[in-house]
Design a protein around this motif. Structure first.
Motif, PDB file in Angstrom:
ATOM      1  N   LEU A 170       0.828  -1.203   0.000  1.00 14.24           N
ATOM      2  CA  LEU A 170       0.000   0.000   0.000  1.00 14.24           C
ATOM      3  C   LEU A 170       0.864   1.255   0.000  1.00 14.24           C
ATOM      4  N   ILE A 171       1.904   1.266   0.808  1.00 11.37           N
ATOM      5  CA  ILE A 171       2.821   2.417   0.839  1.00 11.37           C
ATOM      6  C   ILE A 171       3.443   2.637  -0.530  1.00 11.37           C
ATOM      7  N   ASP A 172       3.851   1.548  -1.166  1.00  5.88           N
ATOM      8  CA  ASP A 172       4.451   1.635  -2.495  1.00  5.88           C
ATOM      9  C   ASP A 172       3.465   2.228  -3.499  1.00  5.88           C
ATOM     10  N   SER A 173       2.191   1.824  -3.409  1.00 10.10           N
ATOM     11  CA  SER A 173       1.185   2.288  -4.364  1.00 10.10           C
ATOM     12  C   SER A 173       0.840   3.761  -4.168  1.00 10.10           C
ATOM     13  N   LEU A 174       1.171   4.324  -3.005  1.00  4.38           N
ATOM     14  CA  LEU A 174       0.835   5.719  -2.725  1.00  4.38           C
ATOM     15  C   LEU A 174       1.919   6.702  -3.174  1.00  4.38           C
ATOM     16  N   ILE A 175       3.057   6.177  -3.623  1.00  4.39           N
ATOM     17  CA  ILE A 175       4.149   7.061  -4.056  1.00  4.39           C
ATOM     18  C   ILE A 175       3.721   7.922  -5.239  1.00  4.39           C
ATOM     19  N   THR A 176       3.127   7.309  -6.249  1.00  4.42           N
ATOM     20  CA  THR A 176       2.725   8.052  -7.453  1.00  4.42           C
ATOM     21  C   THR A 176       1.700   9.138  -7.152  1.00  4.42           C
ATOM     22  N   PRO A 177       0.575   8.826  -6.492  1.00  6.03           N
ATOM     23  CA  PRO A 177      -0.370   9.912  -6.204  1.00  6.03           C
ATOM     24  C   PRO A 177       0.209  10.992  -5.302  1.00  6.03           C
ATOM     25  N   LEU A 178       1.105  10.623  -4.404  1.00  7.50           N
ATOM     26  CA  LEU A 178       1.713  11.614  -3.518  1.00  7.50           C
ATOM     27  C   LEU A 178       2.544  12.619  -4.309  1.00  7.50           C
ATOM     28  N   VAL A 179       3.343  12.120  -5.254  1.00 10.11           N
ATOM     29  CA  VAL A 179       4.174  13.011  -6.069  1.00 10.11           C
ATOM     30  C   VAL A 179       3.295  13.985  -6.861  1.00 10.11           C
ATOM     31  N   PHE A 180       2.231  13.479  -7.460  1.00 11.96           N
ATOM     32  CA  PHE A 180       1.366  14.356  -8.255  1.00 11.96           C
ATOM     33  C   PHE A 180       0.576  15.327  -7.380  1.00 11.96           C
ATOM     34  N   LEU A 181       0.142  14.884  -6.220  1.00 11.78           N
ATOM     35  CA  LEU A 181      -0.582  15.789  -5.321  1.00 11.78           C
ATOM     36  C   LEU A 181       0.321  16.900  -4.801  1.00 11.78           C
ATOM     37  N   LEU A 182       1.574  16.568  -4.488  1.00 13.53           N
ATOM     38  CA  LEU A 182       2.516  17.582  -4.013  1.00 13.53           C
ATOM     39  C   LEU A 182       2.866  18.591  -5.105  1.00 13.53           C
ATOM     40  N   SER A 183       2.731  18.168  -6.367  1.00 12.98           N
ATOM     41  CA  SER A 183       3.048  19.090  -7.462  1.00 12.98           C
ATOM     42  C   SER A 183       1.955  20.140  -7.666  1.00 12.98           C
ATOM     43  N   ILE A 184       0.765  19.918  -7.099  1.00 12.19           N
ATOM     44  CA  ILE A 184      -0.337  20.873  -7.294  1.00 12.19           C
ATOM     45  C   ILE A 184      -0.025  22.225  -6.645  1.00 12.19           C
ATOM     46  N   PRO A 185       0.329  22.281  -5.345  1.00 10.22           N
ATOM     47  CA  PRO A 185       0.695  23.594  -4.786  1.00 10.22           C
ATOM     48  C   PRO A 185       1.932  24.184  -5.451  1.00 10.22           C
ATOM     49  N   LEU A 186       2.822  23.320  -5.929  1.00 13.85           N
ATOM     50  CA  LEU A 186       4.007  23.804  -6.636  1.00 13.85           C
ATOM     51  C   LEU A 186       3.596  24.525  -7.917  1.00 13.85           C
ATOM     52  N   ALA A 187       2.601  23.965  -8.615  1.00 13.26           N
ATOM     53  CA  ALA A 187       2.114  24.590  -9.845  1.00 13.26           C
ATOM     54  C   ALA A 187       1.359  25.884  -9.562  1.00 13.26           C
ATOM     55  N   LEU A 188       0.555  25.882  -8.501  1.00 17.54           N
ATOM     56  CA  LEU A 188      -0.307  27.032  -8.219  1.00 17.54           C
ATOM     57  C   LEU A 188       0.436  28.212  -7.602  1.00 17.54           C
ATOM     58  N   PHE A 189       1.468  27.909  -6.799  1.00 21.14           N
ATOM     59  CA  PHE A 189       2.107  28.982  -6.032  1.00 21.14           C
ATOM     60  C   PHE A 189       3.574  29.227  -6.388  1.00 21.14           C
ATOM     61  N   VAL A 190       4.172  28.350  -7.166  1.00 23.98           N
ATOM     62  CA  VAL A 190       5.588  28.541  -7.526  1.00 23.98           C
ATOM     63  C   VAL A 190       5.723  28.670  -9.039  1.00 23.98           C
ATOM     64  N   ASP A 191       5.697  27.545  -9.738  1.00 25.84           N
ATOM     65  CA  ASP A 191       5.875  27.584 -11.192  1.00 25.84           C
ATOM     66  C   ASP A 191       5.321  26.300 -11.804  1.00 25.84           C
ATOM     67  N   PRO A 192       4.446  26.379 -12.813  1.00 30.56           N
ATOM     68  CA  PRO A 192       3.877  25.185 -13.437  1.00 30.56           C
ATOM     69  C   PRO A 192       4.926  24.268 -14.056  1.00 30.56           C
ATOM     70  N   ASN A 193       5.958  24.861 -14.662  1.00 30.97           N
ATOM     71  CA  ASN A 193       6.999  24.037 -15.276  1.00 30.97           C
ATOM     72  C   ASN A 193       7.798  23.269 -14.231  1.00 30.97           C
ATOM     73  N   ALA A 194       8.014  23.900 -13.080  1.00 33.84           N
ATOM     74  CA  ALA A 194       8.701  23.200 -11.993  1.00 33.84           C
ATOM     75  C   ALA A 194       7.854  22.025 -11.505  1.00 33.84           C
ATOM     76  N   ALA A 195       6.539  22.215 -11.473  1.00 35.19           N
ATOM     77  CA  ALA A 195       5.644  21.137 -11.073  1.00 35.19           C
ATOM     78  C   ALA A 195       5.735  19.962 -12.052  1.00 35.19           C
ATOM     79  N   LYS A 196       5.794  20.286 -13.340  1.00 38.09           N
ATOM     80  CA  LYS A 196       5.899  19.228 -14.357  1.00 38.09           C
ATOM     81  C   LYS A 196       7.217  18.472 -14.216  1.00 38.09           C
ATOM     82  N   TRP A 197       8.284  19.194 -13.963  1.00 40.84           N
ATOM     83  CA  TRP A 197       9.581  18.528 -13.796  1.00 40.84           C
ATOM     84  C   TRP A 197       9.590  17.652 -12.545  1.00 40.84           C
TER      85      TRP A 197
END
Length: 228
Positions: A170-197
């Motif tokens: 279960l922990i292993d399966s949560l790695i992918t959604p965690l990375v994408f969820l953490l990229s959301i505030p990065l896109a909204l408040f920092v830089d969208p391209n940084a979120a994509k990277w």
């Protein structure tokens, strides 16, 4: 009473060797295949003058759209392979598990829509399309995990796993959604391209997490062998 409860719960159970199970798996395979096909709708045919040179073709926006196509094609292919692997771990499908598996299937189809936002040159640098795409991918991953965990809780695993093994899985399966969820505030408040990277970290984190999980599962067996 327990036997009656189990029997009632499995009234609509389709074992892996049944026609119903085959139809169900074929349906989900078709959905993922259809979702991949939809991605080509996001690639616009360039105007005739764009074919005069490579620089003109690059300025037409087609390369960016093709990159978005390739990214989402890979993502959907990975989700399809994961769905196949999860289906193989089940002894069959019941009504609830089938219904829950429709959720990630629907969200996978939505990827074609969110891909347009991150691949269209007019919106690719905006924060909202990047955040929506990241949320879409995270929800697919979470929905697949929920489907399998519910199936496991209902005794549908072909080879039942222990609590510790399932917890690590279960922990292993949560790695992918965690990375994408953490990229959301990065896109909204920092830089969208940084979120994509930041999504590229999964190239390392995915295999690393899987390897650590396998090593953690193997450690008790080694300890048992050594103690014997």
């Amino acid at each position: 009473m327990a036997g009656e409860s189990t029997a009632a719960r499995r009234t609509h159970f389709a074992p892996t060797d049944s026609l119903e199970f085959g139809r169900g798996v074929s349906f989900f395979d078709a959905v993922y295949g259809f979702a991949v096909t939809l991605l080509i709708a996001n690639v616009d045919a360039p105007p005739p003058e764009a074919w005069r040179s490579l620089s003109a073709l690059a300025e037409s926006g087609v390369p960016a759209q093709l990159i978005g196509f390739a990214l989402s094609f890979t993502v959907i292919a990975v989700f399809w392979r994961l769905n196949v692997r999860l289906m193989r771990r089940l002894a069959g499908l019941d009504g609830l598990t089938t219904a829950l598996n429709l959720v990630p299937a629907a969200l996978v189809i939505l990827i074609a829509f969110t891909t347009q936002g991150i691949s269209d040159p007019a919106s690719a640098d905006l924060a909202l399309p990047t955040a929506f795409y990241a949320l879409n991918i995270a929800l697919v991953a979470l929905a697949q995990t929920v489907m399998f965990q519910v199936a496991r809780s209902r005794g549908l695993e072909r080879v039942p796993t222990g609590a510790r093994a399932n917890r690590l899985d279960l922990i292993d399966s949560l790695i992918t959604p965690l990375v994408f969820l953490l990229s959301i505030p990065l896109a909204l408040f920092v830089d969208p391209n940084a979120a994509k990277w930041s999504w590229a970290t999964l190239i390392v984190l995915g295999p690393l997490s899987g390897r650590l999980t396998m090593r953690a599962l193997d450690r008790p067996r080694r300890g048992g062998d050594g103690g014997g």
